[in-house]
Design a protein around this motif. Structure first.
Motif, short mmCIF file in Angstrom:
data_model
loop_
_atom_site.label_atom_id
_atom_site.label_comp_id
_atom_site.label_asym_id
_atom_site.label_seq_id
_atom_site.Cartn_x
_atom_site.Cartn_y
_atom_site.Cartn_z
N ASP A 13 0.83 -1.21 0.00
CA ASP A 13 0.00 0.00 0.00
C ASP A 13 0.86 1.26 0.00
O ASP A 13 0.59 2.22 -0.73
N GLU A 14 1.90 1.26 0.82
CA GLU A 14 2.80 2.41 0.89
C GLU A 14 3.52 2.61 -0.44
O GLU A 14 3.65 3.73 -0.93
N ALA A 15 3.98 1.52 -1.03
CA ALA A 15 4.67 1.60 -2.31
C ALA A 15 3.72 2.11 -3.40
O ALA A 15 4.12 2.94 -4.24
N ALA A 16 2.49 1.64 -3.40
CA ALA A 16 1.50 2.08 -4.40
C ALA A 16 1.24 3.58 -4.27
O ALA A 16 1.19 4.29 -5.28
N THR A 17 1.08 4.04 -3.06
CA THR A 17 0.84 5.46 -2.83
C THR A 17 2.04 6.28 -3.29
O THR A 17 1.89 7.31 -3.96
N TRP A 18 3.24 5.82 -2.93
CA TRP A 18 4.45 6.53 -3.36
C TRP A 18 4.53 6.59 -4.87
O TRP A 18 4.80 7.66 -5.44
N LEU A 19 4.28 5.47 -5.53
CA LEU A 19 4.37 5.42 -6.98
C LEU A 19 3.33 6.33 -7.62
O LEU A 19 3.63 7.04 -8.59
N ALA A 20 2.13 6.35 -7.09
CA ALA A 20 1.06 7.17 -7.66
C ALA A 20 1.32 8.66 -7.47
O ALA A 20 0.85 9.48 -8.27
N ILE A 50 2.18 -1.70 -8.33
CA ILE A 50 2.01 -0.95 -9.58
C ILE A 50 0.54 -0.97 -10.00
O ILE A 50 -0.02 0.06 -10.39
N ALA A 51 -0.10 -2.12 -9.90
CA ALA A 51 -1.52 -2.22 -10.24
C ALA A 51 -2.36 -1.33 -9.32
O ALA A 51 -3.28 -0.63 -9.77
N GLN A 52 -2.04 -1.34 -8.03
CA GLN A 52 -2.76 -0.49 -7.08
C GLN A 52 -2.53 0.99 -7.39
O GLN A 52 -3.46 1.81 -7.29
N ALA A 53 -1.30 1.34 -7.74
CA ALA A 53 -1.00 2.73 -8.09
C ALA A 53 -1.82 3.17 -9.31
O ALA A 53 -2.33 4.29 -9.34
N ASN A 54 -1.95 2.28 -10.28
CA ASN A 54 -2.77 2.60 -11.46
C ASN A 54 -4.23 2.82 -11.08
O ASN A 54 -4.89 3.71 -11.63
N LEU A 55 -4.73 2.05 -10.13
CA LEU A 55 -6.11 2.25 -9.65
C LEU A 55 -6.25 3.58 -8.93
O LEU A 55 -7.25 4.29 -9.09
#
Length: 61
Positions: A13-20, A50-55
């Motif tokens: 979750d943290e990585a997705a937020t950072w990436l987004a 990455i998939a979560q960041a795209n969402l």
């Protein structure tokens, strides 16, 4: 869910937020490599992030 699973989910979750929220121009390496190095994710976890960041980005637009 065990503590270990919860920790991995939190890291994803943290990585997705950072990436987004980090502009591409500030990322000097491929996303999977960056997420593995920065957050200690496995390749599968990095892809999940990455998939979560795209969402996240899809919801913003």
């Amino acid at each position: 869910m065990t503590g270990l699973d919860h920790e991995h989910t939190a890291a994803i979750d943290e990585a997705a937020t950072w990436l987004a929220t980090t502009p591409r121009r500030q990322r000097d390496r491929p996303a999977v490599v960056l997420l593995r190095e920065r957050f200690g994710l496995t390749p599968v976890e990095a892809c999940t992030a990455i998939a979560q960041a795209n969402l996240i980005l899809a919801r913003v637009e």
